[in-house]
Write a protein that holds these residues in place. Structure first.
Motif, PDB file in Angstrom:
ATOM      1  N   HIS A 284       0.827  -1.213   0.000  1.00  0.00           N
ATOM      2  CA  HIS A 284       0.000   0.000   0.000  1.00  0.00           C
ATOM      3  C   HIS A 284       0.861   1.262   0.000  1.00  0.00           C
ATOM      4  O   HIS A 284       1.525   1.556  -0.988  1.00  0.00           O
ATOM      5  CB  HIS A 284      -0.951  -0.054   1.201  1.00  0.00           C
ATOM      6  CG  HIS A 284      -2.075   0.923   1.126  1.00  0.00           C
ATOM      7  ND1 HIS A 284      -2.759   1.195  -0.038  1.00  0.00           N
ATOM      8  CD2 HIS A 284      -2.649   1.690   2.094  1.00  0.00           C
ATOM      9  CE1 HIS A 284      -3.702   2.083   0.192  1.00  0.00           C
ATOM     10  NE2 HIS A 284      -3.656   2.405   1.483  1.00  0.00           N
ATOM     11  N   ARG A 285       0.906   1.984   1.114  1.00  0.00           N
ATOM     12  CA  ARG A 285       1.607   3.269   1.146  1.00  0.00           C
ATOM     13  C   ARG A 285       2.931   3.231   1.912  1.00  0.00           C
ATOM     14  O   ARG A 285       3.538   4.281   2.131  1.00  0.00           O
ATOM     15  CB  ARG A 285       0.688   4.325   1.771  1.00  0.00           C
ATOM     16  CG  ARG A 285      -0.568   4.585   0.943  1.00  0.00           C
ATOM     17  CD  ARG A 285      -1.502   5.544   1.643  1.00  0.00           C
ATOM     18  NE  ARG A 285      -2.700   5.784   0.847  1.00  0.00           N
ATOM     19  CZ  ARG A 285      -3.759   6.489   1.265  1.00  0.00           C
ATOM     20  NH1 ARG A 285      -3.746   7.023   2.483  1.00  0.00           N
ATOM     21  NH2 ARG A 285      -4.801   6.657   0.483  1.00  0.00           N
ATOM     22  N   GLU A 286       3.352   2.053   2.305  1.00  0.00           N
ATOM     23  CA  GLU A 286       4.612   1.929   3.038  1.00  0.00           C
ATOM     24  C   GLU A 286       5.638   1.155   2.201  1.00  0.00           C
ATOM     25  O   GLU A 286       5.281   0.464   1.246  1.00  0.00           O
ATOM     26  CB  GLU A 286       4.375   1.249   4.394  1.00  0.00           C
ATOM     27  CG  GLU A 286       3.564   2.107   5.349  1.00  0.00           C
ATOM     28  CD  GLU A 286       3.617   1.604   6.782  1.00  0.00           C
ATOM     29  OE1 GLU A 286       4.328   0.601   7.044  1.00  0.00           O
ATOM     30  OE2 GLU A 286       2.955   2.218   7.640  1.00  0.00           O
ATOM     31  N   PRO A 287       6.915   1.253   2.541  1.00  0.00           N
ATOM     32  CA  PRO A 287       7.953   0.603   1.744  1.00  0.00           C
ATOM     33  C   PRO A 287       7.814  -0.919   1.707  1.00  0.00           C
ATOM     34  O   PRO A 287       7.433  -1.545   2.705  1.00  0.00           O
ATOM     35  CB  PRO A 287       9.247   1.008   2.467  1.00  0.00           C
ATOM     36  CG  PRO A 287       8.902   2.227   3.241  1.00  0.00           C
ATOM     37  CD  PRO A 287       7.469   2.064   3.645  1.00  0.00           C
ATOM     38  N   VAL A 288       8.141  -1.489   0.567  1.00  0.00           N
ATOM     39  CA  VAL A 288       8.145  -2.940   0.420  1.00  0.00           C
ATOM     40  C   VAL A 288       9.095  -3.580   1.428  1.00  0.00           C
ATOM     41  O   VAL A 288       8.850  -4.700   1.908  1.00  0.00           O
ATOM     42  CB  VAL A 288       8.537  -3.326  -1.023  1.00  0.00           C
ATOM     43  CG1 VAL A 288       8.854  -4.809  -1.130  1.00  0.00           C
ATOM     44  CG2 VAL A 288       7.434  -2.949  -2.003  1.00  0.00           C
ATOM     45  N   LYS A 440      -4.828   4.517  12.978  1.00  0.00           N
ATOM     46  CA  LYS A 440      -6.139   4.990  13.442  1.00  0.00           C
ATOM     47  C   LYS A 440      -7.140   3.851  13.642  1.00  0.00           C
ATOM     48  O   LYS A 440      -8.255   4.082  14.109  1.00  0.00           O
ATOM     49  CB  LYS A 440      -6.703   5.993  12.453  1.00  0.00           C
ATOM     50  CG  LYS A 440      -5.847   7.252  12.313  1.00  0.00           C
ATOM     51  CD  LYS A 440      -6.463   8.221  11.314  1.00  0.00           C
ATOM     52  CE  LYS A 440      -5.621   9.484  11.179  1.00  0.00           C
ATOM     53  NZ  LYS A 440      -6.203  10.443  10.201  1.00  0.00           N
ATOM     54  N   GLY A 441      -6.762   2.668  13.192  1.00  0.00           N
ATOM     55  CA  GLY A 441      -7.668   1.538  13.333  1.00  0.00           C
ATOM     56  C   GLY A 441      -8.677   1.415  12.223  1.00  0.00           C
ATOM     57  O   GLY A 441      -9.542   0.534  12.259  1.00  0.00           O
ATOM     58  N   THR A 442      -8.571   2.282  11.207  1.00  0.00           N
ATOM     59  CA  THR A 442      -9.545   2.237  10.109  1.00  0.00           C
ATOM     60  C   THR A 442      -9.104   1.335   8.966  1.00  0.00           C
ATOM     61  O   THR A 442      -9.937   0.866   8.194  1.00  0.00           O
ATOM     62  CB  THR A 442      -9.779   3.653   9.568  1.00  0.00           C
ATOM     63  OG1 THR A 442      -8.526   4.233   9.195  1.00  0.00           O
ATOM     64  CG2 THR A 442     -10.439   4.522  10.630  1.00  0.00           C
ATOM     65  N   ASP A 443      -7.796   1.114   8.826  1.00  0.00           N
ATOM     66  CA  ASP A 443      -7.286   0.225   7.773  1.00  0.00           C
ATOM     67  C   ASP A 443      -7.478  -1.218   8.224  1.00  0.00           C
ATOM     68  O   ASP A 443      -7.015  -1.623   9.293  1.00  0.00           O
ATOM     69  CB  ASP A 443      -5.805   0.520   7.526  1.00  0.00           C
ATOM     70  CG  ASP A 443      -5.261  -0.194   6.295  1.00  0.00           C
ATOM     71  OD1 ASP A 443      -5.689  -1.325   6.023  1.00  0.00           O
ATOM     72  OD2 ASP A 443      -4.395   0.391   5.608  1.00  0.00           O
ATOM     73  N   THR A 444      -8.158  -2.006   7.403  1.00  0.00           N
ATOM     74  CA  THR A 444      -8.436  -3.400   7.760  1.00  0.00           C
ATOM     75  C   THR A 444      -7.664  -4.394   6.890  1.00  0.00           C
ATOM     76  O   THR A 444      -7.917  -5.598   6.964  1.00  0.00           O
ATOM     77  CB  THR A 444      -9.939  -3.685   7.619  1.00  0.00           C
ATOM     78  OG1 THR A 444     -10.325  -3.463   6.254  1.00  0.00           O
ATOM     79  CG2 THR A 444     -10.752  -2.798   8.549  1.00  0.00           C
ATOM     80  N   ALA A 445      -6.734  -3.881   6.080  1.00  0.00           N
ATOM     81  CA  ALA A 445      -6.054  -4.764   5.130  1.00  0.00           C
ATOM     82  C   ALA A 445      -4.543  -4.745   5.248  1.00  0.00           C
ATOM     83  O   ALA A 445      -3.892  -5.789   5.113  1.00  0.00           O
ATOM     84  CB  ALA A 445      -6.451  -4.386   3.696  1.00  0.00           C
ATOM     85  N   HIS A 446      -3.942  -3.580   5.503  1.00  0.00           N
ATOM     86  CA  HIS A 446      -2.508  -3.416   5.283  1.00  0.00           C
ATOM     87  C   HIS A 446      -1.726  -3.332   6.592  1.00  0.00           C
ATOM     88  O   HIS A 446      -1.900  -2.385   7.359  1.00  0.00           O
ATOM     89  CB  HIS A 446      -2.259  -2.159   4.441  1.00  0.00           C
ATOM     90  CG  HIS A 446      -3.110  -2.094   3.229  1.00  0.00           C
ATOM     91  ND1 HIS A 446      -4.198  -1.236   3.113  1.00  0.00           N
ATOM     92  CD2 HIS A 446      -3.064  -2.805   2.076  1.00  0.00           C
ATOM     93  CE1 HIS A 446      -4.773  -1.401   1.931  1.00  0.00           C
ATOM     94  NE2 HIS A 446      -4.105  -2.354   1.294  1.00  0.00           N
TER      95      HIS A 446
END
Length: 470
Positions: A284-288, A440-446
């Motif tokens: 997603h938005r963080e480094p591999v 924030k606890g809103t991401d449920t995948a990454h």
């Protein structure tokens, strides 16, 4: 009571026995190593007998080997650069050693590698185009050969064996002349071994056998072939079949302790690891580099190739997120040794599964499975399902997960059910604040870096248990 104690001791001793290990072994030498004058050298040459002897020792399973012995060759003929060979214009056989070693390692990957070297006999004689090799140059040549081999195989070990005795007065038809001075050089060469060990990679080069020299000096009449030189005079140089077996045992006794002390080699080292999937893979938005799969590959010194694409599906082409994985897998390089698919999240989102139906999803997943097997018949192939979700039972996510388990299982592909068996509690907001991206606890995948570190040992255990079964 004594019988019970005896049984307990027996079970303990059996349990404590070291697991047998296999090894790769490369022999470098001249005609003696080659097995000159043997009627069936492929059965009786010293390397053959040495590998057989080692394979019968405690803690040793199978010793796979290659015989890189070359008749009439000196240390100069195994130098890495042709320009350094004496006499000028002669060929170097270093590239042949490298080629045969690479094939041996490719055929039996993940095994400890040992080089057994016995060179020097031909260095001692006077030739028409070059004089004998000085002890200093002998040591210099050995050091160059060993350093070059250890650059290619850093974990390998090298055993240096003293050349054996020969009768010191012969003139070969090729013009080589051996004298008593020549024979004395063998001891001078052996005296250089300590310097070679000191100048090469620490702990990887070992002084091997020196006892065979004396043995053949005493048993030349029974263990060395009688030959006629250019003058018709008898001389003794090449061990016969009986002598070769004896020489093999001397080598084996020197090589065995080196093998026993070598650390285990990671079977995954050097493999090409390719992973395809959605944003779980792309991260997603963080480094591999934060991902568990990147860390897994680097831990095991594998080459890492990431084919993750945000929003990508297994079975549906999407204008924004690209063609589906059941087609896109062909974008991956063709020489992967390890293939991991982490996907399914997007197929279960936004009514997509209902739009194509679970049967179509299974058909396209089947195409992906078949395609991966055909493209990578020798590779390790694995699938990982998405995490669990709120109201998982009866949801599209459950149907995708179960379809992956069913279809992949029908092809014998191991599947990790991350929805039910992972240590990732994706339905907990408090958990997600710590281990998922955004905080924030809103991401449920990454997963974030902490989440990937948490999942890494679980994924690693799953992958390694299947690799170790093969």
């Amino acid at each position: 009571m004594k019988h019970i104690l005896l049984l307990i001791c027996l079970f303990v001793s059996v349990g404590m026995q070291a697991e047998e290990r296999s090894y790769n072994l490369v022999f470098i030498g001249n005609s003696i190593t080659y097995g000159a004058l043997h009627q069936k050298r492929e059965l009786t040459a010293p390397p053959v007998k040495c590998a057989q002897w080692l394979s019968h020792q405690e803690g040793i399973d199978t010793v796979y080997f290659v015989n890189c012995g070359r008749s009439g060759r000196t240390t100069y003929h195994f130098l890495p650069r042709t320009a350094d060979v004496i006499p000028a214009g002669d060929k170097t056989y270093f590239s042949d050693v490298v080629e045969q070693t690479r094939k041996l390692v490719a055929d039996h990957p993940g095994l400890p590698l040992v080089f057994s070297v016995m060179l020097g006999t031909n260095d001692t004689v006077e030739r028409t185009k070059n004089t004998h090799t000085s002890p200093d140059n002998y040591a210099k040549n050995l050091t160059s050969i060993i350093d070059s081999l250890l650059k290619l195989w850093p974990d390998a070990h090298v055993v240096l064996n003293k050349p054996i005795w020969y009768s010191p007065d012969y003139h070969t038809k090729g013009g080589s002349i051996a004298t008593k001075k020549s024979l004395k050089l063998l001891s001078a060469y052996y005296d250089q071994f300590a310097a070679v060990v000191a100048n090469c990679k620490q702990g990887h080069v070992h002084i091997g056998d020196s006892e065979a020299y004396n043995y053949f000096e005493q048993h030349w009449s029974t263990d060395i072939n009688e030959e006629k030189d250019a003058r018709g005079k008898s001389y003794w140089l090449h061990p016969n079949e009986q002598g070769a077996e004896k020489l093999a045992q001397f080598w084996g006794k020197a090589i065995l302790p080196v093998m026993q002390q070598m650390p285990a080699v990671d079977a995954l080292r050097g493999m090409k690891f390719g992973i395809i999937g959605d944003s779980y893979v792309r991260n997603h938005r963080e480094p591999v580099e934060n991902t568990w799969h990147y860390k897994f590959a680097k831990k095991h010194q594998m080459e890492y190739y990431n084919y993750g694409r945000n929003g990508n599906c297994i079975a549906l082409d999407l204008k924004r997120w690209g063609i589906a994985m059941y087609k896109r897998y062909t974008e991956m390089r063709e020489d992967l040794d390890f293939v991991v698919v982490v996907a399914g999240h997007n197929d279960a989102s936004d009514g997509r599964l209902d739009s194509i139906g679970v049967d179509t999803f299974k058909e396209r997943l089947s195409i992906l499975c078949q395609g991966l097997i055909e493209r990578y018949p020798k590779a390790h192939i694995f699938f990982f399902t998405p995490w669990t979700c709120e109201a998982f039972m009866g949801s599209a996510r459950q149907r995708v997960v179960d379809a992956m388990i069913e279809v992949c299982g029908s092809y014998g592909i191991p599947v990790f059910d991350a929805a039910r068996n992972s240590n990732i509690f994706a339905t907990s907001e408090q958990f997600r604040r710590i281990y998922f991206q955004g905080g924030k606890g809103t991401d449920t995948a990454h997963l974030n870096a902490k989440g990937h570190d948490r999942f890494l040992p679980v994924a690693e255990h799953f992958l390694l248990q299947w690799v170790n079964r093969e």
